[in-house]
Design an enzyme around this catalytic site. Structure first.
Site, PDB file in Angstrom:
ATOM      1  N   ILE A  10     -27.674   4.741 -48.514  1.00  0.00           N
ATOM      2  CA  ILE A  10     -27.608   3.543 -49.057  1.00  0.00           C
ATOM      3  C   ILE A  10     -29.078   3.620 -49.597  1.00  0.00           C
ATOM      4  O   ILE A  10     -29.423   2.669 -50.675  1.00  0.00           O
ATOM      5  CB  ILE A  10     -27.065   2.502 -48.291  1.00  0.00           C
ATOM      6  CG1 ILE A  10     -25.578   2.574 -48.242  1.00  0.00           C
ATOM      7  CG2 ILE A  10     -27.512   1.078 -48.789  1.00  0.00           C
ATOM      8  CD1 ILE A  10     -24.925   1.985 -47.016  1.00  0.00           C
ATOM      9  N   ASP A  11     -30.153   3.533 -48.812  1.00  0.00           N
ATOM     10  CA  ASP A  11     -31.432   3.617 -48.936  1.00  0.00           C
ATOM     11  C   ASP A  11     -31.914   4.346 -50.265  1.00  0.00           C
ATOM     12  O   ASP A  11     -32.814   3.757 -50.894  1.00  0.00           O
ATOM     13  CB  ASP A  11     -32.167   4.087 -47.677  1.00  0.00           C
ATOM     14  CG  ASP A  11     -33.491   3.137 -47.468  1.00  0.00           C
ATOM     15  OD1 ASP A  11     -33.703   2.249 -47.916  1.00  0.00           O
ATOM     16  OD2 ASP A  11     -34.220   3.878 -46.515  1.00  0.00           O
ATOM     17  N   ASP A  12     -31.551   5.614 -50.079  1.00  0.00           N
ATOM     18  CA  ASP A  12     -31.976   6.284 -51.324  1.00  0.00           C
ATOM     19  C   ASP A  12     -31.489   5.913 -52.681  1.00  0.00           C
ATOM     20  O   ASP A  12     -32.360   5.867 -53.760  1.00  0.00           O
ATOM     21  CB  ASP A  12     -31.733   7.656 -51.424  1.00  0.00           C
ATOM     22  CG  ASP A  12     -32.827   8.791 -50.464  1.00  0.00           C
ATOM     23  OD1 ASP A  12     -33.572   9.219 -51.099  1.00  0.00           O
ATOM     24  OD2 ASP A  12     -32.708   8.666 -49.278  1.00  0.00           O
TER      25      ASP A  12
END
Length: 676
Positions: free
Chosen positions: A403-405
């Site tokens: 989710i972060d990337d």
């Protein structure tokens, strides 16, 4: 001000600077700061552009600790493929990381770590270092003083059990029948974070097989009493979780012989199929070293010859984790970070004024677009109806986009004027839909999975190292909120739930906890820009508390730093440590987002970045500012020292990219969650 000493660790705690309101504002500090920032940004742009790969990506070294190097040698010894050149190069690196007291730390300037020291010592024995050599004698004495091998972590003792240096029966049991646990049953494999899941499944095979290779030498010198290498320890109280799980482990040990051979063999075969199905195109598993080494061992125990395509590809992928240095040493990366490094580099360059249609940015955008993951992975176990769309951290990791990337790649792509805008819009629309679909029920986001918050996995006797679950975190949630704001979705109810969660998670002192970076500086540096991008005014009480905390945390030299000890000793170390380029940049990014551009704190921070930049446009940063597992596994991302300072300098010079309008609408595009 004078430095103090932390009684819990014996380490020196740098002094905090006075808050901006307590200092003499008549000091002409600002003289020449914009000019210095311009020069520093220009040099940093040139340095970063020169290090882009011809294919369009960036990747800095990902430095962790010597257990990666030691375990690589132990793996090769176990498989019978250890060669002299590899051994010599790995030993050179390991020796160079040893502390004066004989131990090895898990991060720069950190305390000695027992398990890392045991593994490093054994690796050097494999390399031929004599146990009575001064550096080895110091290491073994240090280990004995701290309880010997018996006090080391379970994973260290597993590696030793492979060669008979530890008894398998003295390790926690890990039955392969776990592979059959349905998702509604506690301790099923999907209760674990993806990194733990990929490690545990192959280790169930290893635990069931209990292999022992001939030990090339004894390790008596690493026991407090070689005659009793595993002295009995009292169980934790029955009424405690630890006590309950310790007794459960004893029951599972007794049941080991009761499991029918046919059942156990079927479970191991199912686990082996699960492993093979998740091997990536480059031969690795999850793009990270620990699951890869255990998967190779497990499949070898299941009869896979080293010449088998699966095994050959797996070993070749591990070779790609090796960084050969100019001095002839060889460092093993635990992971590689090209997608993460590339999107952060694009954001830095764009925010520093590189034109949105610059050929280098277009090349990077094309590479990122090609890396989009368009097929389901393990995340779909919890979200079977959710269409895929997102990005992973590594070159190849289609099973585990994160989710972060995904959020940061979308933010990077929006900064590029791509000649095929529909292609960009489609990719970002899928990313928005996927990230919204991966929202946990509390309104926040974890890194890889939805609602991965079971209280049980961390209680297992087997899980005594790092985090094995993936709960939502402030830094990941902030990046998603920032992405949604860029797409004109700041007022979407799902985004507002994320904002509400962030506001509720603020610490009493005004900071936020950083799960994937060190630590409160990282969390605060992530959350404040996200909240202001989503529309919170700089006057909001949460923003003002964060600003006050950052001002209080600023070092006397003008920079910011935070030691990894803050994960374990928050009261003493929160926001405290030697100034670093990346952490100074995080603090500046938050202060700039909060409208503090002309404040003394910002001017001093920018001046620190300009003054500490090297002539080639880079910054030096030996300190570890990235986090794998808080406190237990730390990371020095070698590109952090470049991308974040450039981002901060760019925003100081050119303003926040969200000042005028969401990035999506600036180009006449409105992306909604319903895009396909």
């Amino acid at each position: 001000m004078t430095a103090t000493t932390d009684g819990s660790t014996g380490a020196t705690i740098p002094p905090r600077a006075a808050a901006a309101s307590d200092t003499d504002s008549t000091d002409p500090l600002a003289a020449g700061v914009p000019e210095a920032a311009e020069r520093a940004a220009a040099r940093a742009i040139e340095f970063l552009l020169a290090r882009q790969d011809p294919e369009g990506w960036w990747k800095g070294d990902l430095e962790t600790n010597v257990t990666m190097d030691a375990e690589d040698l132990l793996l090769r010894q176990f498989l019978g493929i250890l060669d002299a050149a590899t051994t010599r190069a790995a030993a050179l690196f390991i020796r160079g990381e040893q502390r004066e007291d004989g131990a090895w730390a898990t991060f720069y300037g950190g305390p000695g770590d027992l398990s890392a020291t045991v593994e490093a010592y054994v690796a050097l024995r494999l390399a031929g270092d004599a146990p009575d050599a001064p550096h080895m004698a110091r290491a073994s004495a240090w280990v004995r003083e701290r309880g010997g091998i018996a006090s080391a972590r379970v994973f260290t003792r597993i590696w030793l059990a492979l060669f008979g240096w530890w008894k398998w029966e003295d390790l926690p049991e890990l039955p392969p029948e776990l592979i059959w646990f349905p998702t509604w049953l506690p301790l099923n494999i999907y209760d674990f974070g993806c990194w733990a899941r990929q490690t545990i499944v192959p280790l169930t095979i290893v635990s069931a097989k209990r292999p022992v290779r001939p030990a090339p030498f004894p390790l008596d010198e690493l026991h407090t009493d070689p005659a009793t290498p595993n002295p009995p320890k009292p169980l934790a109280p029955l009424a405690s979780w630890d006590g309950a799980f310790e007794r459960l482990d004893r029951v599972v040990h007794r049941l080991r012989k009761a499991v029918p051979r046919r059942v156990r063999r079927a479970a191991m075969n199912a686990a082996a199929r699960w492993i093979v199905e998740r091997q990536e195109n480059d031969g690795c598993w999850g793009g990270i070293q620990p699951p890869a080494v255990y998967s190779v061992i497990a499949l070898h125990l299941m009869g896979y010859d080293l010449r088998h395509p699966v095994m050959r590809a797996g070993l070749e992928s591990l070779d790609r984790f090796a960084v050969w240095r100019e001095d002839g040493s060889r460092m093993i990366e635990a992971c590689q970070s090209p997608v993460w490094d590339t999107c952060l580099a694009v954001i830095a360059l764009a925010d520093a004024g590189v034109p949105a249609d610059h050929p280098r940015l277009l090349k990077a955008a094309d590479w990122m677009l090609a890396e989009e993951i368009r097929r389901p992975g393990d995340w779909s176990v919890k979200r079977p109806e959710l269409p895929p769309g997102g990005w992973a951290f590594e070159f190849h990791n289609d099973n585990y986009p994160d989710i972060d990337d995904t959020a940061e790649v979308a933010l990077a792509l929006r900064r590029v004027s791509h000649p095929q805008p529909d292609r960009v819009d489609g990719a970002i629309a899928r990313a928005v839909r996927w990230n919204f679909g991966m929202q946990s029920k509390n309104g926040a986001w974890g890194a890889f999975d939805v609602d991965n918050t079971s209280p049980f996995p961390n209680r297992l006797p087997f899980c005594d190292f790092g985090e094995v679950i993936d709960p939502p975190s402030a830094d990941v949630t902030a990046h998603v909120v920032e992405m949604m704001a860029a797409e004109g979705l700041a007022h979407d109810p799902r985004t507002r739930r994320g904002i509400a969660w962030l506001l509720a998670e603020q610490e009493a002192d005004g900071s936020w906890f950083g799960r994937w970076g060190v630590n409160y500086v990282y969390g605060t540096g992530s959350v404040v820009p996200a909240l202001t991008a989503a529309g919170l005014p700089a006057s909001h009480p949460a923003i003002r508390r964060a600003v006050h905390w950052l001002q209080q945390a600023q070092n006397d030299d003008g920079g910011w730093g935070e030691d990894l000890r803050s994960y374990k000793y928050a009261r003493e170390w929160s926001g405290r440590g030697a100034s670093t380029a990346s952490q100074t940049a995080w603090a500046l990014m938050a202060l700039l987002a909060a409208g503090e551009r002309d404040s003394e704190a910002v001017e001093r921070g920018v001046r620190w970045l300009a003054d500490t930049q090297r002539n080639d446009g880079s910054w030096d940063e030996p300190y570890f500012t990235g986090t794998g597992f808080p406190w237990d596994f730390s990371i020095n991302y070698h590109l952090y020292r470049q991308v974040f300072p450039l981002t901060a300098l760019g925003r100081y010079l050119h303003g926040d990219p969200f000042d005028k309008a969401p990035l999506a609408t600036r180009r006449g595009v409105r992306v909604t969650a319903g895009g396909s």
